[in-house]
Design a protein around this motif. Structure first.
Motif, PDB file in Angstrom:
ATOM      1  N   SER A   3       0.776  -1.178  -0.075  1.00 51.44           N
ATOM      2  CA  SER A   3       0.133   0.156   0.143  1.00 51.44           C
ATOM      3  C   SER A   3       0.926   1.310   0.005  1.00 51.44           C
ATOM      4  O   SER A   3       1.749   1.071   0.769  1.00 51.44           O
ATOM      5  N   ASP A  25      -4.864  -0.852  -5.991  1.00 57.16           N
ATOM      6  CA  ASP A  25      -6.068  -1.494  -5.968  1.00 57.16           C
ATOM      7  C   ASP A  25      -7.111  -0.423  -5.402  1.00 57.16           C
ATOM      8  O   ASP A  25      -6.966   0.588  -5.002  1.00 57.16           O
ATOM      9  N   GLU A  26      -8.416  -0.796  -5.391  1.00 55.96           N
ATOM     10  CA  GLU A  26      -9.741  -0.037  -4.972  1.00 55.96           C
ATOM     11  C   GLU A  26      -9.323   0.445  -3.605  1.00 55.96           C
ATOM     12  O   GLU A  26      -9.707   1.558  -3.181  1.00 55.96           O
ATOM     13  N   ARG A  27      -8.959  -0.565  -3.139  1.00 48.83           N
ATOM     14  CA  ARG A  27      -8.952  -0.383  -1.480  1.00 48.83           C
ATOM     15  C   ARG A  27      -7.652   0.522  -0.927  1.00 48.83           C
ATOM     16  O   ARG A  27      -7.838   1.526  -0.230  1.00 48.83           O
ATOM     17  N   GLU A  28      -6.719   0.418  -1.893  1.00 49.39           N
ATOM     18  CA  GLU A  28      -5.558   1.370  -1.766  1.00 49.39           C
ATOM     19  C   GLU A  28      -5.684   2.549  -2.016  1.00 49.39           C
ATOM     20  O   GLU A  28      -5.405   3.700  -1.554  1.00 49.39           O
ATOM     21  N   ALA A  30      -8.669   3.967  -2.168  1.00 49.70           N
ATOM     22  CA  ALA A  30      -9.787   4.720  -1.363  1.00 49.70           C
ATOM     23  C   ALA A  30      -9.042   5.310  -0.051  1.00 49.70           C
ATOM     24  O   ALA A  30      -9.232   6.148   0.360  1.00 49.70           O
ATOM     25  N   ALA A  31      -8.032   4.564   0.432  1.00 51.65           N
ATOM     26  CA  ALA A  31      -7.472   4.723   1.630  1.00 51.65           C
ATOM     27  C   ALA A  31      -6.491   6.334   1.184  1.00 51.65           C
ATOM     28  O   ALA A  31      -6.518   6.993   2.174  1.00 51.65           O
ATOM     29  N   ASP A  34      -9.026   9.083   0.918  1.00 56.01           N
ATOM     30  CA  ASP A  34      -9.780   9.496   2.156  1.00 56.01           C
ATOM     31  C   ASP A  34      -8.722  10.085   3.204  1.00 56.01           C
ATOM     32  O   ASP A  34      -9.134  10.495   4.098  1.00 56.01           O
ATOM     33  N   ILE A 109     -12.848   7.725  -7.380  1.00 55.45           N
ATOM     34  CA  ILE A 109     -12.505   6.302  -7.933  1.00 55.45           C
ATOM     35  C   ILE A 109     -12.950   6.013  -9.130  1.00 55.45           C
ATOM     36  O   ILE A 109     -12.321   5.462 -10.124  1.00 55.45           O
TER      37      ILE A 109
END
Length: 150
Positions: A3, A25-28, A30-31, A34, A109
């Motif tokens: 990440s 990736d989407e989670r990274e 988003a982090a 945000d 995103i």
């Protein structure tokens, strides 16, 4: 992939930030979007990349102002970007000051998906993930005017 660190992202040049965003990736992603430590750098990288993919050879004599409003800003509200097209160029304005011909409302995103070519603006609009206000004819030309997968 590890990440990306928000503090590290904030210290990079926009092109390097965008390269990291393409790989995240989407989670990274988003982090990063945000986190207040990296949010501004991520938004700046997305905006600069979009402006940099402008295809002047396809613009003709187009003069237009496009506003991009990115939903879900940390703490509320949205980020507001302005792209000014004229004389065969597309310039990212420091501050939105002009009345737009076209306004795009989208989540960061989903803008990343458009820019990387992972999804198209028409598909997002049909799914309610992209709102297009103003000159819809100009909105339909966006894939022609910008090399979104570049």
């Amino acid at each position: 992939m590890a990440s990306p660190d928000p503090t590290e992202i904030a210290s990079l040049e926009p092109a390097a930030v965008y390269a990291s965003l393409e790989q995240a990736d989407e989670r990274e992603f988003a982090a990063l979007i945000d986190d207040p430590a990296s949010h501004e750098a991520v938004v700046d990288a997305l905006a600069r990349h979009m402006a940099g993919t402008f295809r002047s050879d396809r613009a003709g004599d187009l003069d237009a102002v496009i506003h991009v409003k990115l939903w879900d800003k940390p703490g509320g509200g949205y980020d507001h970007l302005e792209l000014v097209i004229g004389g065969g160029t597309c310039v990212l304005a420091d501050e939105p000051t002009r009345d737009p011909d076209l306004t795009l409302k989208v989540r960061p995103i989903d803008l990343r998906g458009i820019l990387t070519g992972a999804t198209g603006p028409r598909r997002l609009a049909m799914r309610g993930k992209l709102r297009v206000l103003g000159d819809l004819k100009l909105g339909m030309r966006l894939p022609e005017l910008f090399a979104f997968d570049a």
